[in-house]
Design a protein around this motif. Structure first.
Motif, PDB file in Angstrom:
ATOM      1  N   VAL A  68      -0.292 -21.568 -13.199  1.00 47.87           N
ATOM      2  CA  VAL A  68      -0.934 -20.283 -12.923  1.00 47.87           C
ATOM      3  C   VAL A  68      -0.886 -20.016 -11.423  1.00 47.87           C
ATOM      4  O   VAL A  68      -1.262 -20.874 -10.609  1.00 47.87           O
ATOM      5  CB  VAL A  68      -2.405 -20.275 -13.408  1.00 47.87           C
ATOM      6  N   ARG A  69      -0.417 -18.839 -11.066  1.00 48.90           N
ATOM      7  CA  ARG A  69      -0.405 -18.444  -9.659  1.00 48.90           C
ATOM      8  C   ARG A  69      -1.623 -17.576  -9.396  1.00 48.90           C
ATOM      9  O   ARG A  69      -1.760 -16.490  -9.958  1.00 48.90           O
ATOM     10  CB  ARG A  69       0.878 -17.694  -9.318  1.00 48.90           C
ATOM     11  N   GLU A  70      -2.516 -18.058  -8.547  1.00 51.53           N
ATOM     12  CA  GLU A  70      -3.778 -17.377  -8.290  1.00 51.53           C
ATOM     13  C   GLU A  70      -3.624 -16.172  -7.357  1.00 51.53           C
ATOM     14  O   GLU A  70      -4.345 -15.194  -7.473  1.00 51.53           O
ATOM     15  CB  GLU A  70      -4.782 -18.358  -7.670  1.00 51.53           C
ATOM     16  N   GLU A  71      -2.682 -16.259  -6.426  1.00 51.92           N
ATOM     17  CA  GLU A  71      -2.532 -15.202  -5.429  1.00 51.92           C
ATOM     18  C   GLU A  71      -2.084 -13.901  -6.077  1.00 51.92           C
ATOM     19  O   GLU A  71      -1.057 -13.843  -6.754  1.00 51.92           O
ATOM     20  CB  GLU A  71      -1.510 -15.626  -4.375  1.00 51.92           C
ATOM     21  N   GLY A  72      -2.880 -12.854  -5.905  1.00 46.65           N
ATOM     22  CA  GLY A  72      -2.561 -11.572  -6.526  1.00 46.65           C
ATOM     23  C   GLY A  72      -1.576 -10.759  -5.702  1.00 46.65           C
ATOM     24  O   GLY A  72      -1.362 -11.022  -4.514  1.00 46.65           O
ATOM     25  N   VAL A  73      -0.982  -9.760  -6.326  1.00 50.78           N
ATOM     26  CA  VAL A  73      -0.030  -8.891  -5.638  1.00 50.78           C
ATOM     27  C   VAL A  73      -0.586  -7.480  -5.447  1.00 50.78           C
ATOM     28  O   VAL A  73       0.081  -6.621  -4.864  1.00 50.78           O
ATOM     29  CB  VAL A  73       1.304  -8.806  -6.419  1.00 50.78           C
ATOM     30  N   GLU A  74      -1.810  -7.241  -5.931  1.00 52.55           N
ATOM     31  CA  GLU A  74      -2.372  -5.900  -5.859  1.00 52.55           C
ATOM     32  C   GLU A  74      -2.972  -5.607  -4.490  1.00 52.55           C
ATOM     33  O   GLU A  74      -3.386  -6.515  -3.762  1.00 52.55           O
ATOM     34  CB  GLU A  74      -3.447  -5.723  -6.936  1.00 52.55           C
ATOM     35  N   LEU A  75      -3.019  -4.327  -4.137  1.00 55.70           N
ATOM     36  CA  LEU A  75      -3.663  -3.911  -2.897  1.00 55.70           C
ATOM     37  C   LEU A  75      -5.160  -4.205  -2.982  1.00 55.70           C
ATOM     38  O   LEU A  75      -5.737  -4.217  -4.077  1.00 55.70           O
ATOM     39  CB  LEU A  75      -3.439  -2.417  -2.663  1.00 55.70           C
ATOM     40  N   PRO A  76      -5.817  -4.414  -1.843  1.00 53.51           N
ATOM     41  CA  PRO A  76      -7.251  -4.729  -1.853  1.00 53.51           C
ATOM     42  C   PRO A  76      -8.139  -3.526  -2.160  1.00 53.51           C
ATOM     43  O   PRO A  76      -9.343  -3.682  -2.295  1.00 53.51           O
ATOM     44  CB  PRO A  76      -7.501  -5.264  -0.443  1.00 53.51           C
ATOM     45  N   SER A  77      -7.559  -2.349  -2.249  1.00 55.44           N
ATOM     46  CA  SER A  77      -8.317  -1.137  -2.591  1.00 55.44           C
ATOM     47  C   SER A  77      -7.649  -0.429  -3.761  1.00 55.44           C
ATOM     48  O   SER A  77      -6.429  -0.504  -3.931  1.00 55.44           O
ATOM     49  CB  SER A  77      -8.383  -0.175  -1.400  1.00 55.44           C
ATOM     50  N   LYS A  78      -8.445   0.255  -4.554  1.00 62.63           N
ATOM     51  CA  LYS A  78      -7.911   1.056  -5.650  1.00 62.63           C
ATOM     52  C   LYS A  78      -7.581   2.455  -5.127  1.00 62.63           C
ATOM     53  O   LYS A  78      -8.446   3.131  -4.568  1.00 62.63           O
ATOM     54  CB  LYS A  78      -8.928   1.149  -6.792  1.00 62.63           C
ATOM     55  N   ILE A  79      -6.331   2.851  -5.317  1.00 56.73           N
ATOM     56  CA  ILE A  79      -5.900   4.173  -4.869  1.00 56.73           C
ATOM     57  C   ILE A  79      -5.670   5.061  -6.087  1.00 56.73           C
ATOM     58  O   ILE A  79      -4.896   4.709  -6.986  1.00 56.73           O
ATOM     59  CB  ILE A  79      -4.614   4.092  -4.036  1.00 56.73           C
ATOM     60  N   TYR A  80      -6.339   6.201  -6.102  1.00 55.20           N
ATOM     61  CA  TYR A  80      -6.226   7.168  -7.192  1.00 55.20           C
ATOM     62  C   TYR A  80      -5.392   8.344  -6.697  1.00 55.20           C
ATOM     63  O   TYR A  80      -5.754   9.013  -5.729  1.00 55.20           O
ATOM     64  CB  TYR A  80      -7.611   7.654  -7.622  1.00 55.20           C
ATOM     65  N   LEU A  81      -4.272   8.606  -7.379  1.00 54.92           N
ATOM     66  CA  LEU A  81      -3.414   9.724  -7.000  1.00 54.92           C
ATOM     67  C   LEU A  81      -3.669  10.909  -7.932  1.00 54.92           C
ATOM     68  O   LEU A  81      -3.379  10.844  -9.129  1.00 54.92           O
ATOM     69  CB  LEU A  81      -1.948   9.314  -7.073  1.00 54.92           C
TER      70      LEU A  81
END
Length: 246
Positions: A68-81
């Motif tokens: 399992v790779r713990e490091e995420g690839v998502e941005l630290p903020s949620k962006i709503y377009l």
């Protein structure tokens, strides 16, 4: 390596059970075999599960978790377009590129100057197709989750929906200079939700800008040139991604 998304309940200890349309794709399109390694994400915990295929049947593919790779690839903020409905197939391109840039959610918005008018039936079919494009783009760009494409909203509904965001931005050609835009972008903090409103080809009507400003949505400029709707959104998302990426 191929990547697949599952629901959290499909990860059971050191086993992952893949069901649905992915089974046919893995068996008959990719012609995968036991022993091959795949990447599995649930989108719930941000983890990537590297798995080996154990068996393939008509209804499910059973895999064993290797690590399992713990490091995420998502941005630290949620962006709503919040994207004003564009002409032709531009929305498909916008969704694809927005997902690649890390957007969390895409909300199609029916504004006054939008050329495209969708009735309920057409809108439902369009959203279903757009969601499929978001899923394909998420897989291609190795996202940790599939961004959701919401049902088409009116501008009033979109403003109300955007209230969950800490910062709400709306590019507008008559907004103040770049110094203010730089100040606002530099003030964005990881973990704070961000909403971005983009108009269609004809832009936002003046009364829509006025309504947005009354609601606390901040007009910003993207420079001295007028950008196409498909360019404006990607410009803002790119700037925000660059600022937030860790």
């Amino acid at each position: 390596m191929y990547q697949f998304f599952v629901e959290p309940g499909q990860i059971q200890g050191n086993k992952v059970i893949i069901t649905g349309k992915d089974v046919n794709h893995m068996k008959n399109v990719l012609r995968m075999k036991p022993g091959e390694e795949i990447s599995v994400l649930s989108g719930a915990d941000g983890k990537e599960y590297r798995c080996g295929i154990c068996s393939l049947s008509e209804d499910e593919v059973i895999c064993e978790v290797r690590f399992v790779r713990e490091e995420g690839v998502e941005l630290p903020s949620k962006i709503y377009l919040f994207q004003g409905l564009p002409k032709a197939d531009k929305m498909e391109w916008i969704i694809q590129k927005a997902v690649e840039l890390g957007v969390y959610e895409i909300i199609p918005v029916a504004v006054k100057r939008a050329v495209v008018k969708l009735d309920a039936g057409k809108a439902k079919n369009k959203v279903s197709r757009w969601q499929g494009i978001a899923e394909a783009a998420a897989k291609q760009s190795k996202r940790g989750m599939i961004p959701k494409v919401q049902n088409v909203m009116s501008f009033k509904e979109a403003i109300a929906y955007s209230r969950m965001a800490k910062t709400r931005l709306i590019p507008y050609e008559l907004a103040e200079g770049m110094d203010k835009t730089r100040e606002i972008i530099s003030g964005l903090k990881p973990g704070e939700d961000i909403a971005v409103f983009i108009g269609p080809e004809g832009g936002f009507a003046e009364e829509e800008i006025e309504d947005a400003v009354r609601e606390g949505i901040i007009p910003i400029t993207l420079g001295k040139r007028i950008l196409r709707t498909e360019t404006a959104g990607m410009t803002v998302l790119s700037i925000i991604m660059y600022h937030l990426e860790q």
